[in-house]
Design a protein around this motif. Structure first.
Motif, PDB file in Angstrom:
ATOM      1  N   ALA A  24     -69.849 -16.947 -21.521  1.00 53.11           N
ATOM      2  CA  ALA A  24     -71.525 -17.592 -22.653  1.00 53.11           C
ATOM      3  C   ALA A  24     -71.817 -18.494 -23.330  1.00 53.11           C
ATOM      4  CB  ALA A  24     -72.215 -15.613 -22.218  1.00 53.11           C
ATOM      5  N   GLY A  63     -71.993 -22.037 -21.673  1.00 55.34           N
ATOM      6  CA  GLY A  63     -73.169 -22.053 -21.553  1.00 55.34           C
ATOM      7  C   GLY A  63     -74.451 -22.690 -22.090  1.00 55.34           C
ATOM      8  N   VAL A  64     -74.005 -21.188 -23.037  1.00 52.65           N
ATOM      9  CA  VAL A  64     -75.333 -21.331 -24.386  1.00 52.65           C
ATOM     10  C   VAL A  64     -75.464 -23.126 -25.417  1.00 52.65           C
ATOM     11  CG1 VAL A  64     -75.908 -20.131 -26.512  1.00 52.65           C
ATOM     12  CG2 VAL A  64     -75.714 -18.904 -24.622  1.00 52.65           C
ATOM     13  N   MET A 107     -79.901 -16.976 -21.883  1.00 53.35           N
ATOM     14  CA  MET A 107     -78.919 -16.114 -21.494  1.00 53.35           C
ATOM     15  C   MET A 107     -78.692 -15.296 -21.593  1.00 53.35           C
ATOM     16  SD  MET A 107     -76.041 -17.896 -20.075  1.00 53.35           S
ATOM     17  CE  MET A 107     -75.733 -19.577 -20.251  1.00 53.35           C
TER      18      MET A 107
END
Length: 319
Positions: free
Chosen positions: A116, A119-120, A143
């Motif tokens: 995560a 991805g952010v 997200m």
């Protein structure tokens, strides 16, 4: 430190049945024997207090590191979607793979939190200039919504299979024994060690990357170590207590007027104040709906949302 002692005492003493603080030392020495109702009650409150200390410290330090490393006052494991990534990974592990070992839960949560976070930051760093705090925050909010929605969908599709995950999703630190705190403790200790290894360059980094490099700080390595520490701490805390929002966001801002401009002191004060806040929230949740309980995560959300709005209004000029 005084606030932490008071919050620990309140956590052990207050509930549907009160324990007098003066009796706590004797009960702590003899609670294993369970020779009284008070000792038996303390044996239930002690593990949740230890979990509250570990989770609060981990979330607070994680949020403080994120705010410094990204120079974003709104960074937080919950706001940036890291908690949601850990929760989704735990839901997949518990519901679909049938995992039961808490040590594996912590590792799986760390993996979900890492993915995560990557991805952010991949979304937040795209464009020119490469790092805009507001863009990173918006990427985290998106997200968080996506991963949190997926976790909720899994829980609703098969409530029986995901029953344990449903309890975590509220952010409750109520545990029956020391299994959970002991399982996540190694991850949190490693995360704290990495966090305080990177603390020396935080003041220089606050001046900007170029000045930090001129002062001899290896910015890329510092962000890597600090980011690893923040993700490890957030993942382990979520594995043990569920996705508790705003702990890492509020506390650094609360302690900064007392700690001054030295970010090293801010990190240390946060490590002491964050578990105090979480334990106070958990204690308040026991009495506000007594004899029922409100999970600490819900209490933190009710308090944290107005604080988040206040910080956003005060910082509305940043870009």
């Amino acid at each position: 430190m005084g606030l932490l002692v008071i919050s620990i005492t309140a956590s052990l003493s207050i509930g549907s049945h009160m324990l007098h603080p003066a009796t706590l030392p004797n009960l702590l020495m003899s609670y294993h024997s369970l020779d009284s109702a008070d000792a038996a009650l303390l044996s239930l409150r002690l593990p949740r207090t230890v979990l509250g200390i570990l989770a609060g410290m981990a979330l607070g330090v994680s949020g403080c590191l994120m705010q410094n490393l990204t120079r974003n006052p709104l960074s937080d494991p919950g706001v940036l979607g890291i908690n949601a990534g850990a929760l989704l990974a735990m839901a997949l592990g518990a519901g679909l793979l049938g995992l039961t070992d808490w040590h594996i839960y912590a590792a799986v949560a760390f993996l979900g939190a890492t993915l995560a976070a990557l991805g952010v930051h991949a979304i937040g760093f795209v464009g020119h200039p490469p790092l805009i705090p507001l863009r990173l925050t918006l990427a985290g909010v998106a997200m968080n919504a996506v991963l949190g929605g997926l976790a909720t969908m899994l829980i609703l599709l098969d409530a029986e299979r995901f029953d344990r995950v449903r309890g975590w999703s509220t952010g409750a630190i109520a545990v029956a024994d020391f299994t959970v705190p002991v399982a996540i403790m190694p991850f949190i200790l490693v995360g704290l060690a990495l966090a305080f290894l990177s603390v020396r360059g935080l003041n220089a980094l606050a001046l900007g990357d170029e000045l930090a490099r001129a002062m001899g700080v290896r910015v890329r390595r510092m962000r890597l170590v600090g980011g690893l520490a923040a993700t490890l701490l957030a993942g382990a805390a979520t594995a043990g207590a569920g996705p508790i929002a705003f702990a890492g966001l509020m506390v650094p801002h609360i302690v900064r007027p007392f700690a001054g401009a030295d970010e090293r002191r801010v990190l240390l004060y946060t490590a002491l104040a964050a578990p105090s806040l979480l334990l106070i929230a958990d204690t308040a949740g026991r009495v506000v709906l007594s004899p029922a309980e409100m999970p600490a995560g819900i209490v933190m959300a009710l308090v944290g949302a107005p604080v988040f709005i206040a910080i956003l209004r005060r910082r509305s000029g940043f870009s």
